[in-house]
Design a protein around this motif. Structure first.
Motif, PDB file in Angstrom:
ATOM      1  N   ALA A 288     -39.993 -39.377   1.436  1.00 30.60           N
ATOM      2  CA  ALA A 288     -39.950 -38.035   1.955  1.00 30.60           C
ATOM      3  C   ALA A 288     -38.813 -37.288   1.705  1.00 30.60           C
ATOM      4  CB  ALA A 288     -40.158 -38.351   3.277  1.00 30.60           C
ATOM      5  N   LEU A 289     -38.535 -36.759   0.436  1.00 29.19           N
ATOM      6  CA  LEU A 289     -37.480 -36.244  -0.034  1.00 29.19           C
ATOM      7  C   LEU A 289     -38.025 -35.167  -0.907  1.00 29.19           C
ATOM      8  CD1 LEU A 289     -34.264 -35.971   0.073  1.00 29.19           C
ATOM      9  CD2 LEU A 289     -34.490 -37.564  -2.137  1.00 29.19           C
ATOM     10  N   HIS A 290     -37.286 -33.857  -0.428  1.00 26.36           N
ATOM     11  CA  HIS A 290     -37.487 -32.404  -1.043  1.00 26.36           C
ATOM     12  C   HIS A 290     -36.578 -31.784  -1.417  1.00 26.36           C
ATOM     13  CE1 HIS A 290     -39.999 -28.879  -2.362  1.00 26.36           C
ATOM     14  NE2 HIS A 290     -39.354 -28.272  -1.723  1.00 26.36           N
ATOM     15  N   ALA A 291     -36.269 -31.520  -2.676  1.00 29.85           N
ATOM     16  CA  ALA A 291     -35.136 -30.502  -3.084  1.00 29.85           C
ATOM     17  C   ALA A 291     -35.584 -29.021  -2.806  1.00 29.85           C
ATOM     18  CB  ALA A 291     -34.922 -30.712  -4.489  1.00 29.85           C
ATOM     19  N   ARG A 292     -34.946 -28.543  -1.557  1.00 35.64           N
ATOM     20  CA  ARG A 292     -35.603 -27.224  -0.757  1.00 35.64           C
ATOM     21  C   ARG A 292     -34.856 -25.984  -1.514  1.00 35.64           C
ATOM     22  NH1 ARG A 292     -37.883 -26.100   4.126  1.00 35.64           N
ATOM     23  NH2 ARG A 292     -39.046 -23.891   4.007  1.00 35.64           N
ATOM     24  N   THR A 293     -33.575 -26.279  -1.832  1.00 36.66           N
ATOM     25  CA  THR A 293     -32.515 -24.903  -2.153  1.00 36.66           C
ATOM     26  C   THR A 293     -31.747 -25.451  -3.088  1.00 36.66           C
ATOM     27  OG1 THR A 293     -32.855 -23.985   0.300  1.00 36.66           O
ATOM     28  CG2 THR A 293     -31.126 -23.123  -1.033  1.00 36.66           C
ATOM     29  N   LEU A 294     -31.314 -24.220  -3.792  1.00 35.91           N
ATOM     30  CA  LEU A 294     -30.428 -24.834  -5.075  1.00 35.91           C
ATOM     31  C   LEU A 294     -29.409 -23.215  -5.211  1.00 35.91           C
ATOM     32  CD1 LEU A 294     -29.559 -26.359  -7.655  1.00 35.91           C
ATOM     33  CD2 LEU A 294     -31.117 -24.800  -9.133  1.00 35.91           C
TER      34      LEU A 294
END
Length: 327
Positions: A288-294
């Motif tokens: 359960a891991l999501h790269a949300r912001t860059l």
């Protein structure tokens, strides 16, 4: 730690010019092995070629790949990258968040491998990018400058030129590019914290990473977004970009990510937990891991850019179930 040197300019704008200092962890290592650690954004084959051609040097000298380092040496790359022709274009759909002349920002779905590798020779993000923009064949790895695990979803940036590639890689290595993730972990966690523990290969299982003495420095910051009883919804940011860093650090704290079969121990029963929650956690098919912001500096004008993606449906559904709602 790898440190970028002079930014490219003029006719040298397409060159890759980077500098790194070998520390005590590389003492006694072969030149090529140390280079693979210090310049991890480039393949071992490419680094070997640069060593043989003299484009990658030790203290300004050409050395053989087998040369042993003592620690403290300065490794420099001054190379003209060559097109990577190993991957072929494939018509794989892409979720494009942003695109301009210098970069592409994509929202990678869970299940999509980033680079062709053993076991995944095709059907990767790199293959998809080459179909979207054939000119990316002239940029190392079709412009991909950082990675996400196969089963991690979220935002990634791709360089569309050699100049953009060099500048984005430099931002990664100087830690000026910010990557913010959301994760769901097991157990109740404190409001916020930092994990500053070195990461290296697991001493017994070479397919896994672990917190180990002598590993590469790794720093992870986290804060609680939502307390969910036996679980916690976190925001996580990275200072470093080690392989599996968030997964390893959360497991090290005793709070592995939900769905992480590689770093999560088999969970024991939790008294009073709703059977629907138990089923949602057990059936969640990935970490359960999501790269949300860059957040980065645009390679053309150095302006700060911030890109954000929505949580994918499976992640949002998991959160809804853990909160006691419908998915």
């Amino acid at each position: 730690m790898t440190n970028p040197v002079d930014k490219p300019s003029g006719n040298d704008a397409g060159r890759i010019r980077l500098r790194a200092v070998a520390d005590s962890a590389q003492a006694g290592c072969r030149f090529d092995q140390a280079a693979a650690v210090l310049f991890a954004d480039y393949s071992r084959a490419r680094l070997q070629k640069w060593i043989r051609s003299g484009a990658l040097t030790v203290d300004g000298r050409r050395e053989k790949p087998t040369f042993r380092l003592h620690g403290g040496e300065v490794l420099r790359i001054d190379a003209e990258p060559e097109p990577d022709t190993r991957a072929e274009a494939e018509p794989i759909p892409l979720d494009i968040v942003h695109a301009d002349d210098d970069l592409i920002v994509v929202n990678k779905p869970a299940g999509l491998v980033v680079h062709p590798a053993a076991g995944h020779p095709a059907g990767t993000l790199q293959n998809a990018l080459l179909h979207f923009d054939p000119e990316l064949a002239a940029v190392p790895r079709a412009g991909i400058v950082h990675r996400l695990d196969k089963d991690t979803s979220g935002i990634m940036v791709v360089a569309r030129s050699l100049r953009a590639h060099t500048r984005l890689v430099a931002q990664l290595q100087s830690r000026s590019m910010s990557r913010i993730y959301e994760a769901v972990v097991r157990g109740e966690m404190r409001r916020r914290g930092t994990v500053d523990q070195p990461i290296g290969r697991h001493p017994r299982d070479r397919k896994r990473m672990a917190v180990v003495p002598g590993g590469r420095p790794a720093i992870t910051h986290y804060r609680v977004l939502t307390a969910l009883g036996a679980f916690t919804h976190l925001q996580v940011s990275l200072e470093t970009g080690r392989t599996h860093q968030i997964r390893v650090h959360m497991s090290h704290l005793g709070h592995p990510l939900v769905g992480d079969r590689q770093y999560g121990r088999k969970p024991g029963p939790v008294r009073g937990l709703d059977p629907r929650v138990v089923a949602a956690v057990r059936e969640f098919p990935r970490q359960a891991l999501h790269a949300r912001t860059l957040v980065l500096r645009h390679p053309a004008d150095d302006a700060e850019c911030r890109f954000t993606t929505d949580l994918p449906e499976d992640f949002s559904g998991l959160l809804a179930r853990l909160r006691g709602g419908d998915d």
